[in-house]
Enzyme design. Structure first.
Site, PDB file in Angstrom:
ATOM      1  NE  ARG A  99      42.585  82.339  65.361  1.00 57.91           N
ATOM      2  CZ  ARG A  99      43.435  83.033  64.605  1.00 57.91           C
ATOM      3  NH1 ARG A  99      44.335  83.830  65.164  1.00 57.91           N
ATOM      4  NH2 ARG A  99      43.392  82.951  63.298  1.00 57.91           N
ATOM      5  CE  LYS A 114      34.768  83.065  56.803  1.00 56.25           C
ATOM      6  NZ  LYS A 114      36.183  83.470  56.807  1.00 56.25           N
TER       7      LYS A 114
HETATM    8  N1  BES Z   1      37.359  79.098  58.447  1.00 55.53           N
HETATM    9  C1  BES Z   1      38.138  80.258  58.244  1.00 55.53           C
HETATM   10  C2  BES Z   1      39.440  79.974  57.492  1.00 55.53           C
HETATM   11  C3  BES Z   1      39.319  79.736  56.017  1.00 55.53           C
HETATM   12  C4  BES Z   1      39.079  80.780  55.152  1.00 55.53           C
HETATM   13  C5  BES Z   1      39.545  78.494  55.508  1.00 55.53           C
HETATM   14  C6  BES Z   1      39.016  80.544  53.793  1.00 55.53           C
HETATM   15  C7  BES Z   1      39.506  78.262  54.154  1.00 55.53           C
HETATM   16  C8  BES Z   1      39.241  79.282  53.292  1.00 55.53           C
HETATM   17  C9  BES Z   1      38.529  80.862  59.578  1.00 55.53           C
HETATM   18  O1  BES Z   1      37.576  80.768  60.574  1.00 55.53           O
HETATM   19  C10 BES Z   1      38.766  82.312  59.349  1.00 55.53           C
HETATM   20  O2  BES Z   1      37.847  82.995  59.003  1.00 55.53           O
HETATM   21  N2  BES Z   1      40.009  82.749  59.518  1.00 55.53           N
HETATM   22  C11 BES Z   1      40.364  84.090  59.288  1.00 55.53           C
HETATM   23  C12 BES Z   1      41.333  84.496  60.355  1.00 55.53           C
HETATM   24  C13 BES Z   1      41.651  85.956  60.360  1.00 55.53           C
HETATM   25  C14 BES Z   1      40.432  86.744  60.770  1.00 55.53           C
HETATM   26  C15 BES Z   1      42.782  86.215  61.311  1.00 55.53           C
HETATM   27  C16 BES Z   1      41.005  84.188  57.908  1.00 55.53           C
HETATM   28  O3  BES Z   1      41.753  83.290  57.524  1.00 55.53           O
HETATM   29  O4  BES Z   1      40.715  85.142  57.198  1.00 55.53           O
HETATM   30 MN    MN Z   2      36.202  82.407  60.515  1.00 58.16          MN
END
Ligand code: BES
Ligand code: MN
Ligand code: ZN
Length: 498
Positions: free
Chosen positions: A352, A278
């Protein structure tokens, strides 16, 4: 915090502050009128002077009150003199407690439950005083040197008429249980990732089991998960130095043969994204990626404390998602516990991977329903903001019941479609499915992924990415969706018995 219901006349009560309502157009609530009479027109004087218009959420603190019983009076605007909407009632309560975070105020008497609220009874009204007040005075000071909190409120008495005492009392018990559940959920969420690891979460679950003998707690270690074939979950944990834990809470207070309600919560104690790292801004907030798991703990605490006559299983897959030499790599293909293969196109779509093996594990309980909750997609924030959690599922009746519980609990949900057309986005050239479905409809495709592991039971998924915590100046966990799930369980305990 100490909560109680009192039925005595107001002038017999002692407190640092008494809270009474005032409607628009200078109309006093019954308790404001009673105080006005005991104190020679004090309240009417203030209202007539124009110091308070009675608009909902307005407050005026009367700092000097004759006599020794009542040290202060807080006037709270309620809006128009007619039954309040549930939201306006809540708004008035919140305004009241927020204006009482003063060092010298320790004991409160709250008279606001006397206002009529549309379609809500005394049970609901007293319960929500406790939930709202407890929520508002929460502050995470555990890791500060100066542990002083803004609020010193320690005792709250809710004034109720004799005829409503039983309902008010049961609302008090519910409110205490739900407030305590939310407090646990918030504390675990606010704890940093270097304290709140999967091992720590497991210890907290075991401690909860010690406190509530009706909760049997068991922890599966990585070796146990490997034996079960939880290849998706373990692949996420491989990139972390912290061992994964699979926490199981078993609460059996329902009919012996009643199928259980299974609650699954994502317990990702820190989500760096893995190799698909991230970006730096806001990454600290990924300590909240275990809020689904913390919600399961908070909700099970509330259920145990209310001694609900239900069978409930809580499952919390817990891990970190870190970049590492042994971490998942884009393109890697995993075999899930269900035997389905998954191509990891983005290692940041790890939630997931934890949930799919947990859903498969849930099959062994022959569940009545399975509800999972997870801070799963940033896309849910884009779609619904921080107001409603996302709701998706394979059973309309279950989704309706959850949405309705959310309305009553003031912890709302909004349903998104799970149409088969979206499933195509998960196609992989090399495995049974990809773990991401491209940039469109991210919340839906995440749920589509989960749905493939939830074919054997009625299932709903709550995406709490926008609702589990607040960002910015007031950064902190919210305790949601503990109120909604507790309400759902209360409703189930009621209807299952009937
Ligand atoms: N935990 C995150 C989702 C998230 C991001 C929640 C920001 C709250 C605020 C999750 O594991 C994630 O990183 N999801 C990705 C999925 C994507 C790679 C398809 C996302 O939402 O960017
Ligand atoms: Mn994630
Ligand atoms: Zn995550």
């Amino acid at each position: 915090m100490d909560y109680s219901i009192v039925t005595a006349p107001l002038d017999e009560l002692h407190c640092d502050c008494m809270i009474v309502g005032v409607y628009q157009d200078r109309q006093l609530s019954p308790s404001a009128m009673a105080l006005n009479n005991s104190f020679n027109g004090l309240i009417k004087n203030i209202v007539n002077r124009g110091d308070l218009s009675g608009k909902n959420g307005e407050t005026v603190l009367i700092n000097a009150v004759p006599g020794n019983n009542i040290q202060r009076i807080l006037l709270v605007g309620l809006g128009e003199n007619k039954p309040l909407s549930a939201k306006n009632y809540k708004k008035a309560l919140l305004a009241a407690v927020n204006s009482l975070k003063k060092p010298k105020i320790e004991s409160l008497v709250c008279c606001l439950a006397e206002s009529e609220v549309i379609d809500r009874d005394w049970q609901w009204k007293s319960r929500h005083i406790i939930e709202t007040f407890n929520d508002a005075v929460y502050q995470f000071t555990e890791l500060k040197s100066d542990k002083e909190t803004e609020s010193n409120i320690q005792r709250i008495s809710i004034v109720a008429p004799e005829a409503e005492l039983a309902l008010a009392q049961s609302g008090l018990l519910q409110g205490k249980a739900i407030a305590e559940g939310m407090e646990l959920t918030k504390r675990l969420g606010d704890l940093p990732g270097n304290t709140c690891t999967p091992t720590y979460l497991a210890e907290q679950a075991l401690a909860l089991g010690q406190k509530y003998p009706s909760l049997a707690v068991k922890i599966l270690e990585e070796a146990d998960m490997a034996a079960l074939g939880m290849g998706a979950l373990l692949s996420v944990s491989r990139g972390s130095r912290q061992p994964a834990k699979f926490i199981i809470l078993d609460y059996q207070c329902g009919e012996k043969n009643a199928k259980p309600i299974v609650l699954i919560g994502k317990g990702l104690t820190f989500d760096a994204g893995g190799i698909s790292l991230k970006q730096a801004p806001g990454m600290d907030e990924m300590k909240y990626d275990m809020c689904g798991g913390a919600t399961v703990l908070g909700t099970m605490l509330a259920a145990a404390q209310m001694q609900l006559k239900l069978n409930i299983i809580g499952l919390i897959p817990s891990s970190e998602n870190m970049p590492d030499g042994d971490a998942n790599k884009p393109g890697d293909i995993l075999t899930s516990m269900a035997g389905k293969t998954i191509e990891v196109l983005n290692t940041d779509a790890e939630g997931r991977l934890l949930l799919c093996d947990s859903l498969t594990y849930a099959e062994r309980y022959n569940p009545d329903v399975v509800i999972d909750m997870a801070t799963l997609t940033g896309a849910c924030l884009v779609a619904l903001g921080r107001v409603a959690s996302g709701l998706l599922g394979n059973d309309d009746a279950l989704c309706d019941e959850l949405a309705e519980a959310g309305e009553i609990a003031n912890d709302s949900l909004w349903r998104l479609p799970l149409w088969e057309e979206y499933q195509e986005q998960l196609k992989s050239n090399f495995a049974d499915m990809a773990n991401v479905g491209g940039k469109d409809a991210g919340t839906i495709t995440a749920a589509c992924f989960l749905s493939r592991f939830a074919e054997k039971f009625r299932w709903a998924h709550l995406d709490i990415a926008g609702t589990a915590w607040r960002t910015g100046q007031n950064k902190g966990a919210t305790g949601r969706p503990v109120p909604l799930l507790s309400q759902y369980l209360l409703n189930r305990a009621h209807t299952d018995k009937a």
